[in-house]
Design a protein around this motif. Structure first.
Motif, PDB file in Angstrom:
ATOM      1  N   ILE A  30       0.202  14.763  -5.202  1.00  0.00           N
ATOM      2  CA  ILE A  30       1.058  15.754  -5.858  1.00  0.00           C
ATOM      3  C   ILE A  30       1.822  16.536  -4.809  1.00  0.00           C
ATOM      4  N   ASP A  31       3.119  16.671  -5.013  1.00  0.00           N
ATOM      5  CA  ASP A  31       3.987  17.475  -4.156  1.00  0.00           C
ATOM      6  C   ASP A  31       4.731  18.443  -5.068  1.00  0.00           C
ATOM      7  N   SER A  32       4.103  19.590  -5.341  1.00  0.00           N
ATOM      8  CA  SER A  32       4.622  20.531  -6.343  1.00  0.00           C
ATOM      9  C   SER A  32       6.038  21.012  -6.059  1.00  0.00           C
ATOM     10  N   ASP A  33       6.353  21.282  -4.773  1.00  0.00           N
ATOM     11  CA  ASP A  33       7.667  21.836  -4.463  1.00  0.00           C
ATOM     12  C   ASP A  33       8.677  20.790  -4.007  1.00  0.00           C
ATOM     13  N   ASN A  38       2.620  16.607   0.606  1.00  0.00           N
ATOM     14  CA  ASN A  38       1.722  16.707  -0.535  1.00  0.00           C
ATOM     15  C   ASN A  38       0.939  18.017  -0.507  1.00  0.00           C
ATOM     16  N   ASP A  39       0.537  18.469  -1.685  1.00  0.00           N
ATOM     17  CA  ASP A  39      -0.133  19.758  -1.808  1.00  0.00           C
ATOM     18  C   ASP A  39      -1.401  19.853  -0.976  1.00  0.00           C
ATOM     19  N   PRO A  45       2.478  25.167  -0.992  1.00  0.00           N
ATOM     20  CA  PRO A  45       2.783  24.129  -1.985  1.00  0.00           C
ATOM     21  C   PRO A  45       3.857  24.503  -2.999  1.00  0.00           C
ATOM     22  N   ASP A  46       4.181  25.800  -3.099  1.00  0.00           N
ATOM     23  CA  ASP A  46       5.195  26.224  -4.062  1.00  0.00           C
ATOM     24  C   ASP A  46       6.500  26.671  -3.402  1.00  0.00           C
ATOM     25  N   TRP A  51       5.967  24.458   4.867  1.00  0.00           N
ATOM     26  CA  TRP A  51       4.796  23.601   4.658  1.00  0.00           C
ATOM     27  C   TRP A  51       3.719  23.795   5.717  1.00  0.00           C
TER      28      TRP A  51
END
Length: 199
Positions: A30-33, A38-39, A45-46, A51
């Motif tokens: 998952i890569d929220s932003d 990846n998170d 992450p947002d 990073w």
């Protein structure tokens, strides 16, 4: 023989598909932003612009003027320039370092002043990488003047590190002047430098 073959097949199936009897599910990355990190490795992450926080000061490296120093965050560049000191066996004082010879007013909320430089010599207008060797009657000096004192750095004093760091306090805050000078050089000197503050 037949029983051994069956055992081998069973063991192979267990190893291949796992003892649970099914293929393990792949981890979902998952890569929220959407910043390409990846998170699980993204310290922000947002925030698409950050990073990593190398100095763990809570500010991402891209927004941190000093990403490897948790005591400083704001970088204020006063000047970045390249100059040539022209030597004809005489003295020369460079006035381009200080624009119109007016001071920079440095307040005491600044923690440090940084001066970084790179030196090379020129001959006939051609830049050369030869080592700069000074004779007894030759000198290259950076002069820094502030309300507290006048500091003169000779070329040899900051040749190894090519940088100077001065702490700002109540006594030396105010008007600051900078000037290069060279004496008795029989070749031109190319200098690339930057002066910046850290808060």
């Amino acid at each position: 023989m037949k029983k051994s073959l069956v055992n081998i097949i069973i063991i192979f199936i267990l190893i291949t598909f796992g003892f649970s009897g099914c293929i393990e599910e792949e981890l979902v990355e998952i890569d929220s932003d959407g910043d390409g990190y990846n998170d699980d490795v993204d310290m922000f992450p947002d925030d698409v612009n950050e990073w990593i926080d190398s100095d763990n000061d809570g500010l991402g490296d891209n927004s941190d003027g000093f990403p490897n120093n948790n005591n400083l965050t704001d970088k204020i560049v006063l000047m970045e320039a390249q100059i040539t000191l022209f030597g004809n066996n005489g003295g020369f004082y460079n006035r381009d370092l200080q624009t119109k010879n007016k001071p920079w007013i440095i307040e005491n909320d600044t923690k440090y002043l940084f001066f970084e430089s790179e030196f090379k010599s020129t001959r006939g207008g051609i830049l050369t990488g030869e080592k700069i060797v000074l004779n007894d009657n030759q000198s290259i000096t950076l002069e820094i003047k502030n309300p507290e004192e006048i500091i003169r750095y000779k070329y040899e004093e900051f040749l190894n590190s090519d940088n100077i760091t001065i702490q700002i306090n109540e006594e030396n805050s105010g008007d600051w002047f900078f000037n290069f000078s060279c004496i008795n050089l029989d070749y031109d000197l190319w200098i690339k430098y930057s002066i910046y503050l850290g808060k």
